[in-house]
Design a protein around this motif. Sequence first.
Motif, PDB file in Angstrom:
ATOM      1  N   LEU A 108       7.269 -42.663 -38.412  1.00  0.00           N
ATOM      2  CA  LEU A 108       7.081 -43.786 -37.480  1.00  0.00           C
ATOM      3  C   LEU A 108       7.699 -45.056 -38.053  1.00  0.00           C
ATOM      4  CD1 LEU A 108       5.657 -45.032 -34.929  1.00  0.00           C
ATOM      5  CD2 LEU A 108       3.715 -45.513 -36.449  1.00  0.00           C
ATOM      6  N   GLN A 109       7.416 -45.349 -39.312  1.00  0.00           N
ATOM      7  CA  GLN A 109       7.964 -46.552 -39.934  1.00  0.00           C
ATOM      8  C   GLN A 109       9.483 -46.474 -40.049  1.00  0.00           C
ATOM      9  OE1 GLN A 109       4.978 -46.365 -43.354  1.00  0.00           O
ATOM     10  NE2 GLN A 109       5.343 -48.566 -43.192  1.00  0.00           N
ATOM     11  N   ALA A 110       9.982 -45.277 -40.385  1.00  0.00           N
ATOM     12  CA  ALA A 110      11.420 -45.137 -40.552  1.00  0.00           C
ATOM     13  C   ALA A 110      12.153 -45.325 -39.234  1.00  0.00           C
ATOM     14  CB  ALA A 110      11.742 -43.754 -41.150  1.00  0.00           C
ATOM     15  N   HIS A 111      11.563 -44.848 -38.140  1.00  0.00           N
ATOM     16  CA  HIS A 111      12.272 -44.892 -36.856  1.00  0.00           C
ATOM     17  C   HIS A 111      12.004 -46.181 -36.078  1.00  0.00           C
ATOM     18  CE1 HIS A 111      14.524 -42.985 -33.630  1.00  0.00           C
ATOM     19  NE2 HIS A 111      13.581 -43.399 -32.758  1.00  0.00           N
ATOM     20  N   PHE A 112      10.749 -46.641 -36.117  1.00  0.00           N
ATOM     21  CA  PHE A 112      10.376 -47.815 -35.314  1.00  0.00           C
ATOM     22  C   PHE A 112      10.311 -49.096 -36.143  1.00  0.00           C
ATOM     23  CE2 PHE A 112       8.956 -44.270 -32.799  1.00  0.00           C
ATOM     24  CZ  PHE A 112       9.163 -44.651 -31.487  1.00  0.00           C
ATOM     25  N   MET A 169      -2.681 -52.154 -44.246  1.00  0.00           N
ATOM     26  CA  MET A 169      -1.428 -52.555 -43.606  1.00  0.00           C
ATOM     27  C   MET A 169      -1.613 -52.775 -42.108  1.00  0.00           C
ATOM     28  SD  MET A 169       1.584 -50.390 -45.537  1.00  0.00           S
ATOM     29  CE  MET A 169       0.802 -48.794 -45.394  1.00  0.00           C
ATOM     30  N   CYS A 170      -2.637 -52.130 -41.536  1.00  0.00           N
ATOM     31  CA  CYS A 170      -2.927 -52.304 -40.100  1.00  0.00           C
ATOM     32  C   CYS A 170      -3.965 -53.414 -39.864  1.00  0.00           C
ATOM     33  CB  CYS A 170      -3.448 -50.995 -39.509  1.00  0.00           C
ATOM     34  SG  CYS A 170      -2.246 -49.665 -39.534  1.00  0.00           S
ATOM     35  N   LEU A 230      12.547 -51.821 -30.941  1.00  0.00           N
ATOM     36  CA  LEU A 230      13.098 -50.503 -31.259  1.00  0.00           C
ATOM     37  C   LEU A 230      14.602 -50.586 -31.514  1.00  0.00           C
ATOM     38  CD1 LEU A 230      12.817 -47.456 -31.552  1.00  0.00           C
ATOM     39  CD2 LEU A 230      13.044 -47.247 -29.061  1.00  0.00           C
ATOM     40  N   ALA A 231      15.282 -51.412 -30.677  1.00  0.00           N
ATOM     41  CA  ALA A 231      16.727 -51.573 -30.860  1.00  0.00           C
ATOM     42  C   ALA A 231      17.026 -52.212 -32.213  1.00  0.00           C
ATOM     43  CB  ALA A 231      17.309 -52.409 -29.718  1.00  0.00           C
ATOM     44  N   GLU A 232      16.229 -53.246 -32.550  1.00  0.00           N
ATOM     45  CA  GLU A 232      16.422 -53.887 -33.853  1.00  0.00           C
ATOM     46  C   GLU A 232      16.155 -52.901 -34.995  1.00  0.00           C
ATOM     47  OE1 GLU A 232      17.490 -56.838 -34.843  1.00  0.00           O
ATOM     48  OE2 GLU A 232      17.973 -57.403 -32.775  1.00  0.00           O
ATOM     49  N   ALA A 233      15.100 -52.112 -34.818  1.00  0.00           N
ATOM     50  CA  ALA A 233      14.780 -51.120 -35.856  1.00  0.00           C
ATOM     51  C   ALA A 233      15.900 -50.090 -35.987  1.00  0.00           C
ATOM     52  CB  ALA A 233      13.461 -50.432 -35.529  1.00  0.00           C
ATOM     53  N   SER A 234      16.448 -49.674 -34.835  1.00  0.00           N
ATOM     54  CA  SER A 234      17.555 -48.705 -34.864  1.00  0.00           C
ATOM     55  C   SER A 234      18.771 -49.302 -35.554  1.00  0.00           C
ATOM     56  CB  SER A 234      17.918 -48.270 -33.442  1.00  0.00           C
ATOM     57  OG  SER A 234      16.824 -47.627 -32.827  1.00  0.00           O
ATOM     58  N   LYS A 235      19.004 -50.611 -35.233  1.00  0.00           N
ATOM     59  CA  LYS A 235      20.137 -51.278 -35.872  1.00  0.00           C
ATOM     60  C   LYS A 235      19.937 -51.353 -37.377  1.00  0.00           C
ATOM     61  CE  LYS A 235      22.716 -55.619 -35.754  1.00  0.00           C
ATOM     62  NZ  LYS A 235      22.800 -56.967 -35.137  1.00  0.00           N
ATOM     63  N   ARG A 236      18.701 -51.746 -37.750  1.00  0.00           N
ATOM     64  CA  ARG A 236      18.424 -51.813 -39.192  1.00  0.00           C
ATOM     65  C   ARG A 236      18.534 -50.432 -39.842  1.00  0.00           C
ATOM     66  NH1 ARG A 236      14.320 -55.333 -37.498  1.00  0.00           N
ATOM     67  NH2 ARG A 236      12.777 -53.654 -37.701  1.00  0.00           N
ATOM     68  N   GLU A 263       7.452 -53.144 -38.164  1.00  0.00           N
ATOM     69  CA  GLU A 263       6.691 -53.851 -37.125  1.00  0.00           C
ATOM     70  C   GLU A 263       5.753 -52.924 -36.382  1.00  0.00           C
ATOM     71  OE1 GLU A 263       9.873 -53.951 -37.539  1.00  0.00           O
ATOM     72  OE2 GLU A 263      10.475 -56.034 -37.888  1.00  0.00           O
ATOM     73  N   ALA A 264       6.047 -51.600 -36.418  1.00  0.00           N
ATOM     74  CA  ALA A 264       5.203 -50.659 -35.674  1.00  0.00           C
ATOM     75  C   ALA A 264       3.778 -50.668 -36.198  1.00  0.00           C
ATOM     76  CB  ALA A 264       5.801 -49.257 -35.757  1.00  0.00           C
ATOM     77  N   LEU A 265       3.606 -50.962 -37.512  1.00  0.00           N
ATOM     78  CA  LEU A 265       2.251 -50.969 -38.075  1.00  0.00           C
ATOM     79  C   LEU A 265       1.421 -52.145 -37.548  1.00  0.00           C
ATOM     80  CD1 LEU A 265       2.908 -49.947 -41.797  1.00  0.00           C
ATOM     81  CD2 LEU A 265       2.288 -48.507 -39.851  1.00  0.00           C
TER      82      LEU A 265
END
Length: 508
Positions: A102-106, A138-139, A179-185, A109-111
């Motif tokens: 989840l952290q790797a893909h999203f 972390m949550c 999600l787009a920012e995470a994908s870019k990163r 910020e997902a947390l």
Amino acid sequence: MVVISAVEQWFSLKSLPQDTSEEKHSQLTFSSLGSIQVCDLTVDGRLISLHYADLKQDMTEEGISQALEGCFKSCTDGISTFLLLIQGGYYTKRERRMIEILQAHFGAEALKYLVVLSLEDGNVADTLDDSLLDLINMCDGRYCRIPSSAAGDKLQALLEMVDYMLSENGVTGYTENMLAEASKRNTEDSAMNFLRQKVQEAAEKQQAFEELVRLHEERRAKEMEELKAKHAEERKKEAAEKKQYETKREGLEEAVISHRAMLHLQMSAADDDDTNKISLILLGLSGSGKSSALNLILERAGNQYSINESGHGPPQSTLSCERKEVFAAGRKLILVDTPELWDEDGVEDLELVKDCLALSLPGPHVYLLVLQMGRFTQGECEMLGYLLKSFGRDFAEHAVVLFVRFDGNQHRPQKINDYVAGAHAALQGLIQKCGSRYYELNVTTSQNALSYPQVKDLLSGINKLVASHGGRAHTVKRFSVQELQERKKVIEEGKDGALEVNSLLRDA
């Protein structure tokens, strides 16, 4: 909400008891949206839609990422958040892997939009795992427990926790832009990771190359040291061998000098003692091999070996009498070579007869009657008669027949006894008159080794013959000893004069 859960926890959620009161404060309704399973949770008139994709245990990281993204994109009608379902407060390895994906893909910020929900029905952990506590921190402490006995009240607490989370982190929840920012990163991180990996690989290759060079240099240095040590050892060995050779050579030189001195003393003593001398005269027709036999006897009697065996080849004519000496077995051996002593008509050359007798002094002790093996001519048949006239009627009593064998006589040399047994009657008669004393001598290059025992046998026979006469020389009555001594003196003076003339001619 996107539900992150194993199938077992999803079934536990579906198994929560329904509110049966008339007010129905909470209600769960399940449906499906394609491959996405949906749970509509209604609490006090508020609706939360939970979207779940079956995350099988054998799914790859990419498969889980795509399943979670599919759930996220199916939540188009409301605010998107994430809900992690665990069982009885146990945070398993499988669930930790899901959170990592989840952290790797999203992204991290997902947390901010994650709530941990523990479904408790039966077995409950006494204490929370450290890794679960870290996740809860972390949550921001969003951890909700729902026992099956009080599901309705706890679901209300879950909604309140979601409301508080949205008020703290943004009412829009997790968005497509995030999600787009995470994908870019992720892409950038992947590129950076790829670049780092390549840099690391290059560094590892460089390190491996440097290590290889170092090992090569060490091996080369070791080989050079071994080579130097080997060369030093070889030089040391060569020096030791050279020293040993020099010592041996010096010892041999001393031995040779000592041997020569001893021989000189023995020869001097032998010159003064006529009883320590044996004198031989070699007689025969021209070409019978007298000179070849004489040279070979000299070599073998003196324990010498001639590298150039040309002197043992086909016989050459001897023009005058010659005296040769060798010291053998403690005695001086005198050998006199002669030309043919008579002409074709049987007339003797008196001067040659006198010369050979003079040169044989204090002898002669033995006459060697030389015949070429395989050849017995009319002249050789008559030869004994001429010799009896020249040297006296008792000549044969001091004579030995010597058969000389040359190369080319026979491919398979015939044994001497067989040769004599099958010889002409005149030859057999000659041998009998000489007391049946006969020997052979190989002057061939192919059977040169045979001459050693042959010369030994010949000298042994000569010694026996001399001993049978009491060591006395044969006396030729037609010449006095004084006459022969004077003749010998004249010959020696003439020889010395010839040597002096030759020396003067060379100097000129």
